[in-house]
Design an enzyme around this catalytic site. Structure first.
Site, PDB file in Angstrom:
ATOM      1  N   ARG A   1       6.112  13.836   2.936  1.00  0.00           N
ATOM      2  CA  ARG A   1       5.415  13.943   4.238  1.00  0.00           C
ATOM      3  C   ARG A   1       4.193  14.850   4.126  1.00  0.00           C
ATOM      4  O   ARG A   1       4.253  15.884   3.452  1.00  0.00           O
ATOM      5  CB  ARG A   1       6.369  14.528   5.293  1.00  0.00           C
ATOM      6  CG  ARG A   1       7.485  13.582   5.648  1.00  0.00           C
ATOM      7  CD  ARG A   1       8.447  14.206   6.644  1.00  0.00           C
ATOM      8  NE  ARG A   1       9.810  13.867   6.263  1.00  0.00           N
ATOM      9  CZ  ARG A   1      10.896  14.509   6.670  1.00  0.00           C
ATOM     10  NH1 ARG A   1      10.792  15.519   7.502  1.00  0.00           N
ATOM     11  NH2 ARG A   1      12.083  14.138   6.265  1.00  0.00           N
TER      12      ARG A   1
ATOM     13  N   HIS B   1      13.586  26.781   5.150  1.00  0.00           N
ATOM     14  CA  HIS B   1      14.472  25.691   4.731  1.00  0.00           C
ATOM     15  C   HIS B   1      13.611  24.731   3.907  1.00  0.00           C
ATOM     16  O   HIS B   1      12.821  23.954   4.458  1.00  0.00           O
ATOM     17  CB  HIS B   1      15.059  24.993   5.967  1.00  0.00           C
ATOM     18  CG  HIS B   1      15.935  23.814   5.631  1.00  0.00           C
ATOM     19  ND1 HIS B   1      17.301  23.827   5.777  1.00  0.00           N
ATOM     20  CD2 HIS B   1      15.631  22.583   5.157  1.00  0.00           C
ATOM     21  CE1 HIS B   1      17.795  22.664   5.397  1.00  0.00           C
ATOM     22  NE2 HIS B   1      16.794  21.888   5.024  1.00  0.00           N
TER      23      HIS B   1
ATOM     24  N   GLU C   1      25.306  23.599   6.841  1.00  0.00           N
ATOM     25  CA  GLU C   1      25.221  23.001   8.178  1.00  0.00           C
ATOM     26  C   GLU C   1      26.582  22.460   8.619  1.00  0.00           C
ATOM     27  O   GLU C   1      26.931  22.527   9.795  1.00  0.00           O
ATOM     28  CB  GLU C   1      24.174  21.879   8.165  1.00  0.00           C
ATOM     29  CG  GLU C   1      22.759  22.430   8.014  1.00  0.00           C
ATOM     30  CD  GLU C   1      21.759  21.392   7.517  1.00  0.00           C
ATOM     31  OE1 GLU C   1      21.783  21.093   6.301  1.00  0.00           O
ATOM     32  OE2 GLU C   1      20.963  20.898   8.317  1.00  0.00           O
TER      33      GLU C   1
ATOM     34  N   GLY D   1      17.658  22.672  -0.897  1.00  0.00           N
ATOM     35  CA  GLY D   1      17.522  22.258  -2.299  1.00  0.00           C
ATOM     36  C   GLY D   1      16.592  23.113  -3.139  1.00  0.00           C
ATOM     37  O   GLY D   1      16.969  23.653  -4.176  1.00  0.00           O
TER      38      GLY D   1
ATOM     39  N   LYS E   1      27.520  11.144   5.278  1.00  0.00           N
ATOM     40  CA  LYS E   1      28.189  12.236   4.568  1.00  0.00           C
ATOM     41  C   LYS E   1      29.340  12.713   5.435  1.00  0.00           C
ATOM     42  O   LYS E   1      29.227  12.682   6.671  1.00  0.00           O
ATOM     43  CB  LYS E   1      27.222  13.398   4.349  1.00  0.00           C
ATOM     44  CG  LYS E   1      26.086  13.066   3.418  1.00  0.00           C
ATOM     45  CD  LYS E   1      25.264  14.316   3.154  1.00  0.00           C
ATOM     46  CE  LYS E   1      23.962  13.966   2.486  1.00  0.00           C
ATOM     47  NZ  LYS E   1      22.846  14.812   2.870  1.00  0.00           N
TER      48      LYS E   1
ATOM     49  N   ASN F   1      13.974  18.389   0.762  1.00  0.00           N
ATOM     50  CA  ASN F   1      13.074  17.244   0.786  1.00  0.00           C
ATOM     51  C   ASN F   1      12.238  17.260   2.057  1.00  0.00           C
ATOM     52  O   ASN F   1      11.036  17.076   2.039  1.00  0.00           O
ATOM     53  CB  ASN F   1      13.896  15.971   0.709  1.00  0.00           C
ATOM     54  CG  ASN F   1      13.393  15.108  -0.399  1.00  0.00           C
ATOM     55  OD1 ASN F   1      12.204  15.174  -0.746  1.00  0.00           O
ATOM     56  ND2 ASN F   1      14.257  14.307  -0.956  1.00  0.00           N
TER      57      ASN F   1
ATOM     58  N   ASN G   1      27.904  13.081   9.194  1.00  0.00           N
ATOM     59  CA  ASN G   1      26.440  13.063   9.288  1.00  0.00           C
ATOM     60  C   ASN G   1      26.009  11.645   8.917  1.00  0.00           C
ATOM     61  O   ASN G   1      25.997  11.271   7.749  1.00  0.00           O
ATOM     62  CB  ASN G   1      25.869  14.097   8.307  1.00  0.00           C
ATOM     63  CG  ASN G   1      24.359  14.134   8.338  1.00  0.00           C
ATOM     64  OD1 ASN G   1      23.714  13.330   9.019  1.00  0.00           O
ATOM     65  ND2 ASN G   1      23.777  15.045   7.582  1.00  0.00           N
TER      66      ASN G   1
ATOM     67  N   HIS H   1      16.136  20.975  11.738  1.00  0.00           N
ATOM     68  CA  HIS H   1      16.919  21.827  10.817  1.00  0.00           C
ATOM     69  C   HIS H   1      17.528  23.026  11.543  1.00  0.00           C
ATOM     70  O   HIS H   1      17.795  24.068  10.939  1.00  0.00           O
ATOM     71  CB  HIS H   1      16.047  22.396   9.662  1.00  0.00           C
ATOM     72  CG  HIS H   1      15.484  21.380   8.732  1.00  0.00           C
ATOM     73  ND1 HIS H   1      14.201  21.452   8.231  1.00  0.00           N
ATOM     74  CD2 HIS H   1      16.024  20.263   8.204  1.00  0.00           C
ATOM     75  CE1 HIS H   1      13.982  20.429   7.430  1.00  0.00           C
ATOM     76  NE2 HIS H   1      15.077  19.689   7.404  1.00  0.00           N
TER      77      HIS H   1
ATOM     78  N   ARG I   1      26.734  15.236  13.470  1.00  0.00           N
ATOM     79  CA  ARG I   1      25.373  15.757  13.446  1.00  0.00           C
ATOM     80  C   ARG I   1      24.481  14.762  14.182  1.00  0.00           C
ATOM     81  O   ARG I   1      24.487  13.570  13.880  1.00  0.00           O
ATOM     82  CB  ARG I   1      24.890  15.901  12.013  1.00  0.00           C
ATOM     83  CG  ARG I   1      23.481  16.435  11.980  1.00  0.00           C
ATOM     84  CD  ARG I   1      22.891  16.352  10.612  1.00  0.00           C
ATOM     85  NE  ARG I   1      21.546  16.911  10.643  1.00  0.00           N
ATOM     86  CZ  ARG I   1      20.674  16.759   9.682  1.00  0.00           C
ATOM     87  NH1 ARG I   1      20.987  16.086   8.604  1.00  0.00           N
ATOM     88  NH2 ARG I   1      19.474  17.290   9.782  1.00  0.00           N
TER      89      ARG I   1
HETATM   90  P1  AMP Z   1      17.573  18.875  -0.143  1.00  0.00           P
HETATM   91  O1  AMP Z   1      16.800  17.967   0.776  1.00  0.00           O
HETATM   92  O2  AMP Z   1      17.945  20.180   0.496  1.00  0.00           O
HETATM   93  O3  AMP Z   1      18.731  18.198  -0.812  1.00  0.00           O
HETATM   94  O4  AMP Z   1      16.557  19.276  -1.331  1.00  0.00           O
HETATM   95  C1  AMP Z   1      16.025  18.343  -2.203  1.00  0.00           C
HETATM   96  C2  AMP Z   1      14.894  18.977  -3.013  1.00  0.00           C
HETATM   97  O5  AMP Z   1      15.386  20.101  -3.748  1.00  0.00           O
HETATM   98  C3  AMP Z   1      14.301  18.004  -4.032  1.00  0.00           C
HETATM   99  O6  AMP Z   1      12.889  18.078  -4.048  1.00  0.00           O
HETATM  100  C4  AMP Z   1      14.880  18.524  -5.333  1.00  0.00           C
HETATM  101  O7  AMP Z   1      14.056  18.234  -6.406  1.00  0.00           O
HETATM  102  C5  AMP Z   1      14.917  20.017  -5.087  1.00  0.00           C
HETATM  103  N1  AMP Z   1      15.818  20.640  -6.069  1.00  0.00           N
HETATM  104  C6  AMP Z   1      17.137  20.482  -6.175  1.00  0.00           C
HETATM  105  N2  AMP Z   1      17.594  21.161  -7.262  1.00  0.00           N
HETATM  106  C7  AMP Z   1      16.510  21.732  -7.843  1.00  0.00           C
HETATM  107  C8  AMP Z   1      16.298  22.548  -9.000  1.00  0.00           C
HETATM  108  N3  AMP Z   1      17.311  22.908  -9.791  1.00  0.00           N
HETATM  109  N4  AMP Z   1      15.033  22.957  -9.286  1.00  0.00           N
HETATM  110  C9  AMP Z   1      14.007  22.602  -8.501  1.00  0.00           C
HETATM  111  N5  AMP Z   1      14.138  21.826  -7.399  1.00  0.00           N
HETATM  112  C10 AMP Z   1      15.370  21.402  -7.080  1.00  0.00           C
END
Ligand code: AMP
Length: 399
Positions: free
Chosen positions: A241, A208, A384, A331, A14, A211, A7, A180, A91
């Site tokens: 965003r 989903h 993914e 996340g 990654k 971020n 990716n 996504h 990806r």
């Molecule tokens: P991703 O793009 O899927 O990696 O998700 C990133 C988002 O998930 C960020 O806003 C992180 O702050 C949030 N996140 C990850 N771990 C936690 C957690 N334990 N509690 C709350 N938010 C989290």
């Protein structure tokens, strides 16, 4: 069969190596700050500890070279020769309307990806570069492209068209594409499995929430609507965003704040959302912490976020006609009990009943709903990379 999944972003990449005989992950890692000072590789073999390799990596070719060197390394590696890796799954963010499923890469595919650059100027160029470098460094492997947009190609016109003159769709391809897709596809398939039913029989709403964030309505395994649109800017409020906005705000802001088109686009993508409202962070952990300490802007940002996800769930319940499950992933969806609780609040009218005790969980595949809930609430960690590896294997097997 061993498969490498790549990716490739503009300054990061990654990777994961799968052994497809049992779908186990032999190694995974990431390279960050490619082309920037302080570039490094973080690598993990199986369940061992991470290792960090700090190395000047001025471009993707050097970065992918280091990944390959690490995979071949006597101590850290997982293969003796790169020829053991029969295929690489890449990806790719945008395939426009050209591909509704993954494809074996050839010159025609590369041409189509280049044509999609104007639809995804930030994402497709590094994706293309990753493919070119891997083809050069791994000439004996087969290369497969797996697209973020592909899963949403089943949306009907009523869902994917904007109410602009139809001619503009034909001339410029302006429509909802959705993103996504690999994640929505994976969790919707797992949801059917958890419900003990065939994918073709279930209606699910998948959230989903990372971020970048999007919601999708999935009917019998087919995406019928999703919140991201022409670009990943539309829909939910996200880390940085804005999400949905009256389009009239754009020219108004350009005039009032003297912004050109590039500046407004960068502003809406990077300075808005949870960051813009809270003025604390785009990271939910930080914003949740500030909100708990009484920061009112952080509290407002969180409540706007919850409300918007809930609104989309309601809209997609109407689009689907009935709902078997709401799925939380990525996340935030996987790690924040608060987000799940607040989104599900007030959805009792449609049969959603979250079990608050079960909801105190992170990152595990689990049914969070009360026993008699009509609509299940499922926590499903996304994967993914596994979908990319499976698609890659499928294409290699059939050619
Ligand atoms: P991703 O793009 O899927 O990696 O998700 C990133 C988002 O998930 C960020 O806003 C992180 O702050 C949030 N996140 C990850 N771990 C936690 C957690 N334990 N509690 C709350 N938010 C989290």
């Amino acid at each position: 069969m061993k498969i490498l999944v790549i990716n490739c972003g503009s300054s990061s990449l990654k990777y994961q190596v799968f052994d497809m005989s049992d779908e186990s992950v032999l190694a995974k890692g990431l390279v960050e700050k490619i082309g920037l000072p302080g570039s490094f590789l973080k690598h993990r073999r199986g369940d061992e500890d991470n290792i960090i390799v700090e190395r000047n990596m001025p471009n993707h070719e050097v970065a992918i070279g280091l990944v390959i060197g690490t995979l071949l390394d006597e101590k850290q590696g997982v293969v003796k020769s790169m020829d053991e890796i029969l295929a690489v799954g890449h990806r790719v963010v945008h395939a426009g309307e050209r591909y509704a499923s993954s494809v074996l890469i050839n010159d025609d595919v590369m041409q189509a990806l280049r044509q999609c650059i104007e639809l995804a100027p930030l994402h497709n160029p590094p994706n293309i570069m990753g493919i070119e470098v891997c083809e050069k460094l791994m000439p004996n492997a087969k290369h497969v492209a797996v697209f973020d947009t592909a899963f949403h190609q089943t949306m009907p016109q009523t869902a994917y068209l904007y109410a602009l003159p139809l001619e503009l769709y034909k001339k410029h391809g302006i429509r909802r594409y959705g993103f996504h897709g690999t994640s929505h596809r994976y969790v919707s398939e797992r949801a059917a499995h958890m419900l003990g039913r065939a994918v073709s029989e279930v209606k699910v709403i998948t959230c989903h929430l990372g971020n970048g964030a999007s919601v999708a309505a999935i009917d019998g395994g087919k995406s019928i609507d999703t919140s991201m649109g022409f670009t990943p800017l539309e829909g939910l409020m996200m880390g940085t965003r804005s999400g949905d906005l009256d389009p009239a705000v754009v020219p108004f802001l350009m005039e009032k704040e003297s912004m050109n088109s590039e500046q407004i686009s960068s502003f809406l993508n990077k300075k808005c959302g949870v960051m813009g409202i809270s003025e604390v962070s785009s990271d939910f952990r930080v914003v949740e912490g500030a909100a708990a300490k009484g920061n009112e802007q952080a509290q407002l940002a969180l409540h706007m976020y919850y409300y918007r996800v809930r609104k989309y769930v309601g809209a997609y319940a109407a689009a689907l006609g009935s709902v078997d499950a709401i799925v939380f992933t990525a996340g935030l969806g996987e790690n924040s009990p608060e987000v799940r609780e607040e989104v599900c609040k007030h959805l009792g009218f449609m049969g959603v009943e979250l079990d608050l005790a079960k909801n105190r969980v992170r990152g595990k595949e689990v049914d969070l709903s009360s026993e008699n809930a009509k609509v299940k609430v499922l926590l499903i960690p996304t994967n993914e990379e596994l979908i990319i590896a499976r698609d890659t294997k499928g294409l290699v097997d059939s050619h």
